[in-house]
Design an enzyme around this catalytic site. Sequence first.
Site, PDB file in Angstrom:
ATOM      1  N   ASN A   1      54.752  43.660  27.774  1.00  0.00           N
ATOM      2  CA  ASN A   1      53.406  43.143  27.166  1.00  0.00           C
ATOM      3  C   ASN A   1      52.312  43.552  27.918  1.00  0.00           C
ATOM      4  OD1 ASN A   1      51.983  42.262  25.037  1.00  0.00           O
ATOM      5  ND2 ASN A   1      52.959  40.307  25.142  1.00  0.00           N
TER       6      ASN A   1
ATOM      7  N   HIS B   1      50.758  31.944  23.020  1.00  0.00           N
ATOM      8  CA  HIS B   1      51.929  32.208  22.066  1.00  0.00           C
ATOM      9  C   HIS B   1      52.260  31.252  21.042  1.00  0.00           C
ATOM     10  CE1 HIS B   1      53.091  35.014  25.700  1.00  0.00           C
ATOM     11  NE2 HIS B   1      53.820  35.558  24.685  1.00  0.00           N
TER      12      HIS B   1
END
Length: 509
Positions: free
Chosen positions: A346, A377
């Site tokens: 990521n 998140h």
Amino acid sequence: MATQTTASCTGSTLLQPISEIINLPLDQVNFVACQLFALLMAVWFRIYLHPSKTSPFIRHVVATLLGFYLALFCFGWYSLHFLVQSGLSYSVMVFAGLEHMHKYCFIVTLGYLILCQITRVYVFDYGMYSADFTGPMMVITQKITSLAFEIHDGLAKRDAQLTPSQKYLAIRRMPSLLEYLSYNCNFMGILAGPTCSYNDYMAFIEGTGYQPRHQENANGKENGKYKQSEPSPKNDVISKLCTCAISLAIYLSLCKLLPVEHSIDDDFVNSTPFYLQVVYLYLAMLALRPKYYFVWTLADAINNAAGFGFNGYNKDGSPRWDLISNLRILDIEFATSFKSFLDNWNIQTALWLKRVCYERCAINPTAATFLLSAMWHGVYPGYYLTFLTGIAMTMAARAIRHNIRPYFLVSDSHKRIYDVVTWAWTQIAISYTVAPFVLLAVGPSLKFYRSWYFCLHILCLLVVLVLPVKRRQPKEQQQQDGLQKDSLQDSQTDHNSTDNNCNQKDKAT
């Protein structure tokens, strides 16, 4: 299974028959179908709306409208949240003073994302872990907050106050509403990103992304020669689509055979030797990662097919299309340190965390960065357990690398032994850390850690307490030292970090 998920899907039901045939949730089918449609539109966009044939205005309008269409198809009326979040943040940018605009924008944007995540998890469906409307909002949050900080750097700070990468990313004028919406909601990145810098996106829209971005040495002279022809992304797109196909096949074949949840099954824990539990957890995480490889590689291929992502040339003259790539699969699977794994996983999110938090936080930037990552998140408790564990893992890994690694660099054989041991340790540490991220809830997460007797938590604590770690300078002192060094040794200063692939050279610690 597909019938059960229809009610939870707020997007189009046009593909419901396909969902029932392949026995996958409708929202996931819609997501993949929209990404494949976006891939076709990307090819059309690059050929028929090339910057040499049309204006940036038309390219902005088409990219934005296509993005809104894909969002409506996938998420229905929930896609209005994308506009509300973007509208609120743009209002802050326009009406708030430049001095504190970036802070207000950060709070509003992240706050709205968290509010939507709380609503989705605790009001509608706690256990839903599928394609959902907060996924695109996470990418939009990255883009908006990055934009706010870059505008602040460009309009409210002097160049002497900025790092080389901040100078490159700084925005010198306020974007128009169309440019802003196109950057946030274009069809190439609306569903799965990846995030990118505003300057790179504008260079793509205006057709200047292929032009050489000259590096300069200390005397202000151009350094190096660059090709002038426009490269084709065809080979890279085909390669990435092949990677997608392989990743999807592996994931669909193994995900049900090696569920992470089996690692906390009472019979499994009581009857399986501990070393086999470790092996099973590693294999379960290994089977889970191809899902992310598929999604992120497909998103990268879509951007490349549209002509976005060119990052200069390799030494052999072949073009590089990794400007906004989100992962490096081989570097992930063969990582020999916790940091190396995170640096290649990521990537664009890691860069975002570094640029908006780690580089700007004066107090304990590592803990602040992990906390921001957890908040971004979502609100599942497992996320916070994962990132709190990640702080301990990072500190312990730094201490080991600083104190032990030098003893293994005396010969190639010692170095190979060190690499093998650290590879195994890294894979175990990552699997242990990420387990709550997959299990989501507090009960299963703590049950997993109890089954391992919190052994890695205890080990990390002992390592941090026993092994000394070189203390890092405060951010302000680093900047002052850097400015003094620049003024004293200007003729020897290398500014290569401001070249066109700074996005890949920046690493999130």
